[in-house]
Design a protein around this motif. Structure first.
Motif, PDB file in Angstrom:
ATOM      1  N   LEU A 198      -1.577  -0.819   0.673  1.00 51.90           N
ATOM      2  CA  LEU A 198      -3.183  -0.611   1.124  1.00 51.90           C
ATOM      3  C   LEU A 198      -4.473  -1.187   1.416  1.00 51.90           C
ATOM      4  CD1 LEU A 198      -2.994   3.083  -0.176  1.00 51.90           C
ATOM      5  CD2 LEU A 198      -2.928   2.829   2.268  1.00 51.90           C
ATOM      6  N   GLN A 199      -3.591  -3.114   0.706  1.00 51.52           N
ATOM      7  CA  GLN A 199      -4.659  -3.725   0.830  1.00 51.52           C
ATOM      8  C   GLN A 199      -4.680  -4.426   1.832  1.00 51.52           C
ATOM      9  OE1 GLN A 199      -4.741  -5.139  -3.148  1.00 51.52           O
ATOM     10  NE2 GLN A 199      -6.152  -3.822  -4.552  1.00 51.52           N
ATOM     11  N   MET A 200      -3.631  -4.893   2.425  1.00 51.44           N
ATOM     12  CA  MET A 200      -3.752  -5.553   3.335  1.00 51.44           C
ATOM     13  C   MET A 200      -4.080  -5.052   4.752  1.00 51.44           C
ATOM     14  SD  MET A 200       0.750  -5.147   2.363  1.00 51.44           S
ATOM     15  CE  MET A 200       1.579  -6.197   4.659  1.00 51.44           C
ATOM     16  N   PRO A 201      -4.341  -5.505   5.579  1.00 53.68           N
ATOM     17  CA  PRO A 201      -4.624  -5.552   7.092  1.00 53.68           C
ATOM     18  C   PRO A 201      -3.542  -5.186   7.870  1.00 53.68           C
ATOM     19  CG  PRO A 201      -5.456  -7.490   6.796  1.00 53.68           C
ATOM     20  CD  PRO A 201      -4.427  -7.569   5.775  1.00 53.68           C
ATOM     21  N   LEU A 202      -4.549  -3.585   8.759  1.00 59.48           N
ATOM     22  CA  LEU A 202      -3.276  -3.684   8.889  1.00 59.48           C
ATOM     23  C   LEU A 202      -2.745  -4.345   9.971  1.00 59.48           C
ATOM     24  CD1 LEU A 202      -5.475  -0.444  11.252  1.00 59.48           C
ATOM     25  CD2 LEU A 202      -3.715   0.095   9.875  1.00 59.48           C
ATOM     26  N   LEU A 203      -2.843  -4.853  10.713  1.00 53.23           N
ATOM     27  CA  LEU A 203      -2.429  -6.564  11.375  1.00 53.23           C
ATOM     28  C   LEU A 203      -0.412  -6.905  10.826  1.00 53.23           C
ATOM     29  CD1 LEU A 203      -1.634  -8.131  13.988  1.00 53.23           C
ATOM     30  CD2 LEU A 203      -3.259  -9.755  13.258  1.00 53.23           C
ATOM     31  N   GLU A 204      -0.969  -6.893   9.730  1.00 52.40           N
ATOM     32  CA  GLU A 204       0.092  -7.881   8.350  1.00 52.40           C
ATOM     33  C   GLU A 204       1.030  -6.638   7.877  1.00 52.40           C
ATOM     34  OE1 GLU A 204       0.546  -9.991   8.125  1.00 52.40           O
ATOM     35  OE2 GLU A 204      -1.039 -11.951   8.387  1.00 52.40           O
ATOM     36  N   ILE A 205       0.475  -5.321   8.031  1.00 52.89           N
ATOM     37  CA  ILE A 205       1.105  -3.983   7.946  1.00 52.89           C
ATOM     38  C   ILE A 205       2.345  -4.223   8.582  1.00 52.89           C
ATOM     39  CG2 ILE A 205       1.425  -1.642   7.381  1.00 52.89           C
ATOM     40  CD1 ILE A 205      -0.995  -1.811   5.700  1.00 52.89           C
ATOM     41  N   PHE A 206       2.482  -4.555  10.293  1.00 53.58           N
ATOM     42  CA  PHE A 206       3.228  -3.969  11.558  1.00 53.58           C
ATOM     43  C   PHE A 206       3.343  -4.959  11.675  1.00 53.58           C
ATOM     44  CE2 PHE A 206      -0.172  -1.661  12.649  1.00 53.58           C
ATOM     45  CZ  PHE A 206       0.004  -0.110  12.556  1.00 53.58           C
ATOM     46  N   ILE A 207       3.279  -6.307  10.833  1.00 54.91           N
ATOM     47  CA  ILE A 207       4.338  -7.512  11.341  1.00 54.91           C
ATOM     48  C   ILE A 207       5.307  -7.719  10.087  1.00 54.91           C
ATOM     49  CG2 ILE A 207       4.497 -10.161  10.127  1.00 54.91           C
ATOM     50  CD1 ILE A 207       1.449 -10.043  12.281  1.00 54.91           C
TER      51      ILE A 207
END
Length: 434
Positions: free
Chosen positions: A125-134
């Motif tokens: 939850l502290q990660m940006p959405l972009l990094e989550i998807f990657i």
């Protein structure tokens, strides 16, 4: 730290305006780039989610009803989150809640059903959405590699010192008039160079330019080594058309779904300026509608059916032709062929506001649905997201006539997996019960 803005929020390059008005501060380079897109690409995708305005004497960019990630040509990104989390008093908590809500809903949206991240993870939850998807994509490929990259027979042509396969006579004559000791042949070779693997290699190369997270970069290097010898796809569209998954290759489905999103477009929108920048943006109304449909579909008894985006009725007939198609979001029909019509609206209404904040156009729309799909008799539902000022259904229905009623109800977006529709107290319909 990347900028984060809530839908319908404002972006500015002026630090004073950001401090005084609560606008989201972005770099001057990013602001100029996005501003130029708004000015030079009128009536394009950009104007669907971004608008140039002036607020309090300051030039700003307002994001609209899209959520996700805006990319710029400088390799930076701006995260746009749902407004449902904006009401939390602590900004950090608001961002966490909004990100978690969006991830929860995206899991029910078409190709993004492959999201498997544990959204309760504090690190996630502290990660940006972009990094989550990657990370999701990389983990799916990593699991595939552990199970083994599959090989296939690939046709090859080569001028060899020995004969194998089929001799290509015309090319043998053309190439080996002098070198008579060679053979120009076509043969099959069992290689990992197959369309599915080429597409995954291409997607890995593409995301390597997006991620800045150390964990993702390390996994990318490991996966790059595992795909050594497999060329990246140079024509993804053709390779997707040539994919042939043999028996026992079901574990390829999720990585390839992510690869398709990465290579062919991560969202319904893209924006192109002097340099192409791909968006990762979703119309929040569509995301909410799909999520509500998924939750309702799982909770109905067997004798009821849920239909989405019904398109069988029209508002008028003109010169013998149907015109102005009516498309309610949802319709529930029971075994006795009784139906109710439901429509979702991504808007924060308030039980204490005038008319609860419901727009007149929404009522006109529901009136048309009621007369065309229910023949003027039955129940209609307007569904809005629940929040602190809208926790229960509006007590009384809106009566279009003695036989046609409209109910306004909240849908609870529960981060612990208990999302549900709050039916009016005492409301009964064969198929649903409060």
């Amino acid at each position: 730290m990347h900028p984060v803005v809530f839908e319908f929020g404002y972006l500015t390059a002026e630090s004073a305006a950001a401090d005084e008005s609560g606008f989201t501060l972005i770099s001057k380079e990013n602001f100029r780039y996005l501003e130029s897109l708004c000015l030079t690409q009128q009536d394009t995708d950009v104007n669907q989610f971004l608008q140039l305005k002036t607020r309090y004497g300051c030039k700003v960019l307002q994001v609209k009803n899209y959520v996700g990630v805006i990319f710029t040509q400088y390799g930076e990104h701006i995260e746009v989150l749902p407004k449902i989390g904006k009401r939390a008093s602590d900004k950090k908590q608001a961002i966490t809640d909004a990100r978690k809500t969006l991830l929860m809903m995206l899991k029910h949206l078409g190709s993004f059903r492959h999201i498997s991240t544990n959204t309760a993870s504090v690190e996630t939850l502290q990660m940006p959405l972009l990094e989550i998807f990657i990370e999701e994509f990389l983990q799916s490929v990593n699991q595939l590699v552990k199970r083994g990259l599959r090989s296939d027979y690939v046709k090859r042509e080569d001028n060899l010192a020995f004969q194998k396969g089929k001799l290509l006579v015309s090319k043998q004559v053309r190439h080996n008039v002098v070198s008579k000791h060679k053979f120009y042949v076509e043969y099959d070779e069992f290689l990992q160079d197959r369309p599915a693997n080429r597409l995954l290699r291409a997607a890995l190369k593409k995301v390597s330019g997006f991620t800045s997270r150390h964990k993702n970069q390390r996994l990318l290097r490991e996966l790059d080594f595992a795909f050594d010898g497999i060329p990246p796809s140079t024509n993804p569209k053709d390779d997707f058309g040539r994919i042939k998954l043999d028996r026992g290759m079901s574990y390829y489905h999720s990585p390839l779904a992510w690869a398709k999103l990465i290579l062919e477009g991560l969202s319904p929108l893209s924006m192109k300026g002097t340099a192409e920048a791909q968006s990762l943006l979703f119309p929040i109304e569509m995301v909410f509608e799909n999520y509500v449909a998924s939750v309702l579909g799982e909770s109905l008894p067997e004798d009821s059916t849920l239909s989405t985006q019904v398109t069988s009725k029209y508002l008028t007939t003109h010169n013998g032709k149907n015109q102005f198609q009516l498309r309610p979001d949802l319709m529930i029909t029971n075994s006795e062929q009784s139906s109710i019509v439901l429509d979702t609206k991504w808007k924060l209404i308030d039980l204490n506001a005038y008319h609860y904040g419901i727009s007149q156009s929404d009522l006109y729309q529901m009136f048309a649905y009621g007369h065309n799909y229910l023949d003027g008799t039955g129940d209609l539902f307007l569904i809005y997201p629940a929040h602190e000022h809208f926790k229960t259904a509006v007590e009384h229905s809106f009566e279009f006539s003695e036989s046609l009623r409209l109910w306004v109800v909240p849908f609870v977006l529960d981060l612990d997996g208990e999302s549900r529709l709050i039916w009016p107290e005492g409301y009964k319909f064969r198929g649903v019960l409060n």
